[in-house]
Design a protein around this motif. Sequence first.
Motif, mmCIF file in Angstrom:
data_model
loop_
_atom_site.group_PDB
_atom_site.id
_atom_site.type_symbol
_atom_site.label_atom_id
_atom_site.label_comp_id
_atom_site.label_asym_id
_atom_site.label_seq_id
_atom_site.Cartn_x
_atom_site.Cartn_y
_atom_site.Cartn_z
ATOM 1 N N TYR A 1 1.230 22.157 7.926
ATOM 2 C CA TYR A 1 0.768 22.838 6.727
ATOM 3 C C TYR A 1 -0.679 23.266 6.899
ATOM 4 O O TYR A 1 -1.450 22.644 7.630
ATOM 5 C CB TYR A 1 0.915 21.955 5.484
ATOM 6 N N CYS A 2 -1.023 24.340 6.219
ATOM 7 C CA CYS A 2 -2.400 24.799 6.148
ATOM 8 C C CYS A 2 -3.111 24.004 5.064
ATOM 9 O O CYS A 2 -2.634 23.968 3.918
ATOM 10 C CB CYS A 2 -2.424 26.288 5.820
ATOM 11 N N PRO A 3 -4.245 23.358 5.359
ATOM 12 C CA PRO A 3 -4.921 22.558 4.340
ATOM 13 C C PRO A 3 -5.342 23.353 3.106
ATOM 14 O O PRO A 3 -5.505 22.779 2.025
ATOM 15 C CB PRO A 3 -6.145 22.015 5.084
ATOM 16 N N ASP B 1 0.892 -1.154 0.000
ATOM 17 C CA ASP B 1 0.000 0.000 0.000
ATOM 18 C C ASP B 1 0.931 1.205 0.000
ATOM 19 O O ASP B 1 1.488 1.569 1.033
ATOM 20 C CB ASP B 1 -0.882 -0.047 1.254
ATOM 21 N N LEU B 2 1.141 1.810 -1.175
ATOM 22 C CA LEU B 2 2.182 2.823 -1.321
ATOM 23 C C LEU B 2 1.633 4.212 -1.039
ATOM 24 O O LEU B 2 0.669 4.661 -1.670
ATOM 25 C CB LEU B 2 2.774 2.776 -2.730
ATOM 26 N N ALA B 3 2.252 4.887 -0.078
ATOM 27 C CA ALA B 3 1.837 6.238 0.291
ATOM 28 C C ALA B 3 2.357 7.248 -0.719
ATOM 29 O O ALA B 3 3.416 7.066 -1.332
ATOM 30 C CB ALA B 3 2.345 6.577 1.686
ATOM 31 N N THR B 4 1.618 8.338 -0.879
ATOM 32 C CA THR B 4 2.088 9.438 -1.714
ATOM 33 C C THR B 4 3.179 10.243 -1.019
ATOM 34 O O THR B 4 3.775 11.137 -1.636
ATOM 35 C CB THR B 4 0.921 10.369 -2.082
ATOM 36 N N ALA B 5 3.414 9.941 0.244
ATOM 37 C CA ALA B 5 4.518 10.518 1.034
ATOM 38 C C ALA B 5 4.315 11.990 1.377
ATOM 39 O O ALA B 5 5.257 12.676 1.781
ATOM 40 C CB ALA B 5 5.858 10.324 0.318
ATOM 41 N N THR B 6 3.101 12.479 1.276
ATOM 42 C CA THR B 6 2.837 13.908 1.470
ATOM 43 C C THR B 6 2.321 14.255 2.858
ATOM 44 O O THR B 6 1.905 15.395 3.095
ATOM 45 C CB THR B 6 1.795 14.378 0.437
ATOM 46 N N ALA B 7 2.330 13.299 3.785
ATOM 47 C CA ALA B 7 1.696 13.517 5.084
ATOM 48 C C ALA B 7 2.341 14.637 5.886
ATOM 49 O O ALA B 7 1.666 15.308 6.672
ATOM 50 C CB ALA B 7 1.714 12.219 5.895
ATOM 51 N N SER B 8 3.634 14.826 5.711
ATOM 52 C CA SER B 8 4.321 15.852 6.498
ATOM 53 C C SER B 8 5.372 16.509 5.616
ATOM 54 O O SER B 8 6.336 15.861 5.210
ATOM 55 C CB SER B 8 4.968 15.223 7.736
ATOM 56 N N PRO B 9 5.192 17.785 5.267
ATOM 57 C CA PRO B 9 6.123 18.425 4.330
ATOM 58 C C PRO B 9 7.510 18.591 4.929
ATOM 59 O O PRO B 9 7.668 18.714 6.147
ATOM 60 C CB PRO B 9 5.467 19.777 4.050
ATOM 61 N N PRO B 10 8.530 18.626 4.082
ATOM 62 C CA PRO B 10 9.911 18.789 4.565
ATOM 63 C C PRO B 10 10.172 20.221 5.015
ATOM 64 O O PRO B 10 9.442 21.154 4.635
ATOM 65 C CB PRO B 10 10.745 18.427 3.331
ATOM 66 N N PRO B 11 11.208 20.428 5.818
ATOM 67 C CA PRO B 11 11.485 21.779 6.337
ATOM 68 C C PRO B 11 11.686 22.832 5.259
ATOM 69 O O PRO B 11 11.361 24.009 5.473
ATOM 70 C CB PRO B 11 12.748 21.572 7.182
ATOM 71 N N TRP B 12 12.210 22.433 4.091
ATOM 72 C CA TRP B 12 12.466 23.448 3.066
ATOM 73 C C TRP B 12 11.191 24.121 2.572
ATOM 74 O O TRP B 12 11.228 25.277 2.129
ATOM 75 C CB TRP B 12 13.262 22.879 1.890
ATOM 76 N N LEU B 13 10.061 23.434 2.651
ATOM 77 C CA LEU B 13 8.832 24.022 2.129
ATOM 78 C C LEU B 13 8.385 25.213 2.979
ATOM 79 O O LEU B 13 8.088 26.296 2.450
ATOM 80 C CB LEU B 13 7.730 22.963 2.061
#
Length: 661
Positions: free
Chosen positions: A114-116, A77-89
């Motif tokens: 992040y703001c939704p 079950d592959l996640a899109t990996a977007t649950a928590s943005p990296p510090p650079w964002l």
Amino acid sequence: MTSPRWPRIGYGGDYNPEQWPREVWDEDIRLMTEAGVDLVTVGVFSWARLEPRPGEYDTEWLDDVLDRLHAAGISVDLATATASPPPWLSRAHPESLPVTADGTTLWPGGRQAYCPSSPVFRERAAALTRMMAERYGSHPAVVLWHVSNEIGCHNALCYCDVSAAAFRDWLRARYGTLEALNDAWGTAFWSQHYAEWDEVLPPRSAPAFPNPTQQLDFRRFSSDELLGVYRNERAVLDEVCPDVPVTTNFMVMAHTKEMDYFSWADDLDVVSNDHYLEAARPENHRELAFSSDLVRGVARGEPWILMEQSSSAVNWQPRNVAKRPGELLRVSLSHVARGADAVLFFQWRASRAGAEKYHSALLPHAGTDSRLWREVVELGAVLRSVGEVAGSGADNRVAVLYDWNAWWACELDSHPSVDVRYRAMAEAVHAGLSDLGVGIDVVHPDHDLESYDVVVVPTLYLVGDGLAERLEALARRGAQVLVTYFSGIVDEHDHVRLGGYPGAFRDLLGVRATEFTPLLEAQEVRLGSGATGTVWAEDLEATDAEVLDHFTDGPVPGGPALTRRAVGDGHAWYLATFLDADPLRDLLARVVDAAGVARAEEPHPGVEVVRRVAEDGRRWAFVLNHRDEPATVAVSGHDLVTGADVTDVSLPAGGVAVVRE
């Protein structure tokens, strides 16, 4: 697109190989095979690893992991990996960070910073999702996409200027004009009339109680915005790899109220849920049962995935209690009994570092020489032995109505009593019905109710037009309808339905209350039957109903506490207080018996009997003994757990059985 189906009960959990050196990966896969793990979620919190700098991707490690898992026969079950943005964002775009009602910015250092509503966040999340979809959408290990993770878990309500602008756009779409908004929000009160759209804000911290309909609409908006986060990534997946089904993990639990999952469900190919027991809660298996039945209701009766639970203790409660011997198996089968076709955990291997290092895992810090590991292996074997139940559903005749909008509205400020908690009565009713051996569906009021012979309406404070008429039609054809206090009071704008309480249900029930008389903290009220009530009473008259019980003391001695009105071939019942467990169970037994719904002859508090039913007529009874003493239940057939034929199920303390009847 169709939802995934397995000829078994899937087993596994979150796998985070990026936390470990490569030499550990081979051991991970070997032990997964030993435990019977066949489905893992990969990549949930790996955005910073996959995209260390904007637009620069590092995927070699993930290529390796997916190839290894596929070679071992383990699906992903592959996640899109977007649950928590990296510090650079957030460093480049601080306006993307969430802000609380009092103006506090929530900074990186935890997760989900992040703001939704942030367009920058959504743009970057879509770009990462596209890379993942193009690279892995056809990988043979990938059987399911996992968008983000627990959307809204820590940032559900954002009050920043970006959210304020998005809120105004949402309100324009909902109301069309400022005149309609002013009417819906009742802004004539406290001089709140709006003359320009730019004057409208989220319900930020204010000197006095914020406008209640403003608060309610902000909850609705926020749930929709979080769904928009999901849809933003789902659109990319549908474009690039439309043949792979998509899900995201809900959080249907007692303490999670921000997302209206009934409104989300149609966007998922298969509903997934995370559930964690509350250690401090007595009989916490009851809350699990209610939540799992609610998940099945959200899924419209279809099988669903338990995406996360804990193998033992969690790390985030004040006191994190470990599961006792046998509890892991019993809790897992409780979810399966209510429709879960996969049992997954957070996480596979317990972390050495980070905020969740004391969160249990399938592979604990102690390694394989541990009781927990032996129970993990046992669970895998039992799930294989009961795999034939996969794909089956339920055929229950009793429904409990539930609505997140009613929850939000019921628990706003400035109400008659802070002790009226929306889920409390719903869970109490569910527990009483469970003790009677009755199968229960927890469904939205707008769902089709025609198949039910009993419909319970617990504390449904906010009610749209038309529900009372539908319930009356059910009663006329013979159904039993039970409504409890503080139901039907307001419309969808949180405006009081005038003419006396319980508003929308007044004519259906044949009662009218002129005043609420809530009880003080810890105050009790006695009924003529000898039952005890708490939380609530009201000055009620029976205008067209039979009085079955009355208050003998408290604020309204002599007033009706329980009524029943004949409606065609059925009845409409009204309960005007919060009954203790035993009298509530007795009342529910009367209602169920009046409907002709089968139940256990003797209640079995603490022993659950839950059934799944296949389309071909096969039936399985899950018997779960949550008590500290043995129990015997009259269920006969073939026990899939032990492999033995049984005429009565005799279980030790904490024991389980899954009987093909």
